[in-house]
Motif scaffolding. Structure first.
Motif, PDB file in Angstrom:
ATOM      1  N   VAL A 148      34.209  80.649  41.224  1.00  0.00           N
ATOM      2  CA  VAL A 148      33.555  79.741  40.279  1.00  0.00           C
ATOM      3  C   VAL A 148      34.640  78.836  39.721  1.00  0.00           C
ATOM      4  CG1 VAL A 148      32.291  79.584  38.101  1.00  0.00           C
ATOM      5  CG2 VAL A 148      31.802  81.456  39.700  1.00  0.00           C
ATOM      6  N   CYS A 149      34.470  77.524  39.933  1.00  0.00           N
ATOM      7  CA  CYS A 149      35.509  76.582  39.531  1.00  0.00           C
ATOM      8  C   CYS A 149      35.057  75.818  38.293  1.00  0.00           C
ATOM      9  CB  CYS A 149      35.813  75.678  40.716  1.00  0.00           C
ATOM     10  SG  CYS A 149      36.004  73.957  40.403  1.00  0.00           S
ATOM     11  N   ALA A 150      36.000  75.185  37.612  1.00  0.00           N
ATOM     12  CA  ALA A 150      35.693  74.471  36.366  1.00  0.00           C
ATOM     13  C   ALA A 150      34.607  73.416  36.582  1.00  0.00           C
ATOM     14  CB  ALA A 150      36.964  73.830  35.817  1.00  0.00           C
ATOM     15  N   THR A 151      34.591  72.816  37.767  1.00  0.00           N
ATOM     16  CA  THR A 151      33.557  71.813  38.056  1.00  0.00           C
ATOM     17  C   THR A 151      32.171  72.468  38.077  1.00  0.00           C
ATOM     18  OG1 THR A 151      35.173  70.723  39.446  1.00  0.00           O
ATOM     19  CG2 THR A 151      32.921  69.953  39.643  1.00  0.00           C
ATOM     20  N   ASP A 152      32.081  73.651  38.681  1.00  0.00           N
ATOM     21  CA  ASP A 152      30.800  74.373  38.694  1.00  0.00           C
ATOM     22  C   ASP A 152      30.362  74.681  37.262  1.00  0.00           C
ATOM     23  OD1 ASP A 152      30.943  74.571  41.542  1.00  0.00           O
ATOM     24  OD2 ASP A 152      32.241  76.319  41.348  1.00  0.00           O
TER      25      ASP A 152
ATOM     26  N   GLY B  92      29.156  75.616  44.538  1.00  0.00           N
ATOM     27  CA  GLY B  92      30.059  76.628  45.095  1.00  0.00           C
ATOM     28  C   GLY B  92      30.844  76.084  46.269  1.00  0.00           C
ATOM     29  N   HIS B  93      32.177  75.975  46.101  1.00  0.00           N
ATOM     30  CA  HIS B  93      32.976  75.406  47.191  1.00  0.00           C
ATOM     31  C   HIS B  93      34.260  76.189  47.469  1.00  0.00           C
ATOM     32  CE1 HIS B  93      34.051  73.339  43.407  1.00  0.00           C
ATOM     33  NE2 HIS B  93      35.265  73.615  43.824  1.00  0.00           N
ATOM     34  N   GLU B  94      34.381  77.383  46.890  1.00  0.00           N
ATOM     35  CA  GLU B  94      35.566  78.207  47.172  1.00  0.00           C
ATOM     36  C   GLU B  94      35.082  79.401  48.000  1.00  0.00           C
ATOM     37  OE1 GLU B  94      37.215  79.013  43.294  1.00  0.00           O
ATOM     38  OE2 GLU B  94      37.554  76.895  42.879  1.00  0.00           O
ATOM     39  N   ILE B  95      34.858  79.140  49.274  1.00  0.00           N
ATOM     40  CA  ILE B  95      34.078  80.050  50.117  1.00  0.00           C
ATOM     41  C   ILE B  95      34.944  80.922  51.024  1.00  0.00           C
ATOM     42  CG2 ILE B  95      32.353  80.126  51.984  1.00  0.00           C
ATOM     43  CD1 ILE B  95      31.326  77.389  50.934  1.00  0.00           C
TER      44      ILE B  95
ATOM     45  N   THR C  94      42.045  79.988  48.333  1.00  0.00           N
ATOM     46  CA  THR C  94      42.690  79.001  49.208  1.00  0.00           C
ATOM     47  C   THR C  94      42.409  77.575  48.734  1.00  0.00           C
ATOM     48  OG1 THR C  94      42.420  80.536  51.050  1.00  0.00           O
ATOM     49  CG2 THR C  94      42.969  78.269  51.614  1.00  0.00           C
ATOM     50  N   GLU C  95      41.166  77.303  48.361  1.00  0.00           N
ATOM     51  CA  GLU C  95      40.808  75.937  47.935  1.00  0.00           C
ATOM     52  C   GLU C  95      41.487  75.543  46.619  1.00  0.00           C
ATOM     53  OE1 GLU C  95      38.441  72.653  46.178  1.00  0.00           O
ATOM     54  OE2 GLU C  95      38.704  74.658  45.398  1.00  0.00           O
ATOM     55  N   PRO C  96      41.320  76.316  45.537  1.00  0.00           N
ATOM     56  CA  PRO C  96      41.985  75.869  44.298  1.00  0.00           C
ATOM     57  C   PRO C  96      43.512  75.829  44.423  1.00  0.00           C
ATOM     58  CG  PRO C  96      40.957  78.046  43.989  1.00  0.00           C
ATOM     59  CD  PRO C  96      40.463  77.507  45.296  1.00  0.00           C
TER      60      PRO C  96
HETATM   61 ZN   LIG Z   1      36.843  73.285  42.458  1.00  0.00          ZN
END
Ligand SMILES: [Zn+2]
Ligand SMILES: [Zn+2]
Length: 342
Positions: A36-40, A58-61, A146-148
């Motif tokens: 869960v990212c700050a944008t979410d 959701g984009h940190e999959i 990996t994404e963040p």
């Molecule tokens: Zn993000």
């Protein structure tokens, strides 16, 4: 399959959606963990100008390949993978100038419907360049960073952090704590972490911060000045999206140093800037967003080699049907990184 569909501020419903059908060059992934990212958090609580409901966030999959199109040779069923939310096109004006995060086609093709879903269909460009095998000794939880971490890596590279630098980081959230570790990987002489919560700053200390400052009790400008023989930091990363943090960041940098506005600001944010800071003091002001394909690859390598400890950042795990609780915990700054187990 179940997915958490975002309908508007504080309105997320777990619904039954059809499993996406894959084409010959695509892959179907069973999502196991999505960060869960700050944008979410911002989107789910107050809305986002660029994200139109209904949609699945959701984009940190991180997950498992459960079906592959007949032309796919890079991946097979059973592979544990991380899936990037986008891959720069490599052909547009910005990509030609190696400014991959500005790619004009960046969000044209994304994993659908989104990571807060049991399954995602991965488009062919992301199958080829944005789907990476997770090493056997790396968990889905770790791989979801990996994404963040790739975003932080892009930020660090733009600031040219290197051996001998003093780096000040404004913001003690998960991103700030990843920047801290990357600064140490890059060879920083001293990393000064400023934040507002003792429990987070204590984690910063454990993760290698040389100096911590709780700005509710101490003046970060004085602290950084004292710690740098009066100069200020070589590089300042502002990992909070507020005008106050931006102004503070500019007060922490030395003459000729670099400030990176890493956190996104709410639209309409304004702040005062003395232009002579840029002219006479030759301060370089930059900002970074997102990551390139290369950053994504390097990020997973750093996690896998344990150069960056992401496990310590995980404080909460929720199920898909608890997504609203997950974002509320995150917004209340309770703990650090919140993950969804899907
Ligand atoms: Zn993000
Ligand atoms: Zn492009």
């Amino acid at each position: 399959m179940k997915a958490a569909v975002y309908y508007g501020p504080e309105d997320v419903r777990v619904e039954e959606l059809e499993v996406p059908k894959i084409q010959d060059n695509e892959v179907l992934v069973r999502v196991r963990i999505c960060g869960v990212c700050a944008t979410d958090v911002k989107t789910i609580l107050v809305g986002h100008p660029m994200i139109k409901p209904p949609t699945v966030l959701g984009h940190e999959i991180a997950g498992e390949v459960i079906d592959v199109g007949k032309n796919v040779t890079e991946h097979r069923v059973g592979d544990r993978v991380v899936v990037a939310p986008y891959v720069p096109c490599g052909a547009c004006y910005y990509c030609q100038h190696e400014q991959h995060t500005l790619c004009s086609r960046l969000f044209e093709r994304t994993p659908t419907p989104g990571g807060f879903s049991q399954m995602v269909k991965v488009p062919s460009n992301i199958v080829e360049k944005g789907t990476l095998l997770i090493p056997a000794d790396v968990s889905y939880e770790e791989a979801a960073f990996t994404e963040p971490l790739a975003c932080c890596l892009h930020g660090m590279e733009e600031c040219h952090i290197g051996v001998g630098h003093t780096v000040a980081i404004v913001g003690d959230g998960p991103m700030g704590l990843m920047h801290l570790q990357l600064a140490n990987v890059a060879g920083a002489r001293k990393v000064i972490m400023s934040g507002r919560l003792d429990e987070r700053l204590n984690v910063a200390k454990e993760l290698g911060a040389d100096v911590i400052v709780n700005e509710t009790k101490e003046d970060p400008v004085k602290k950084v000045t004292d710690e740098t023989e009066g100069r200020g930091a070589d590089v300042v990363i502002v990992a909070v999206g507020s005008a106050a943090a931006a102004e503070q960041g500019l007060k922490l940098v030395r003459r000729g140093g670099t400030v990176n506005f890493f956190g996104g600001f709410p639209s309409g944010t304004e702040f005062k800037l003395d232009p002579n800071l840029i002219h006479y003091s030759e301060v370089k002001l930059t900002g970074t967003f997102g990551f390139s394909h290369a950053d994504f690859v390097k990020s997973l390598q750093l996690i896998s080699k344990r150069k960056v400890d992401v496990k310590k950042l995980i404080t909460h795990k929720f199920r898909l049907d608890q997504v609203l609780d997950a974002v509320k915990i995150s917004a209340q700054l309770k703990g650090l990184k919140v993950l969804l187990t899907i």
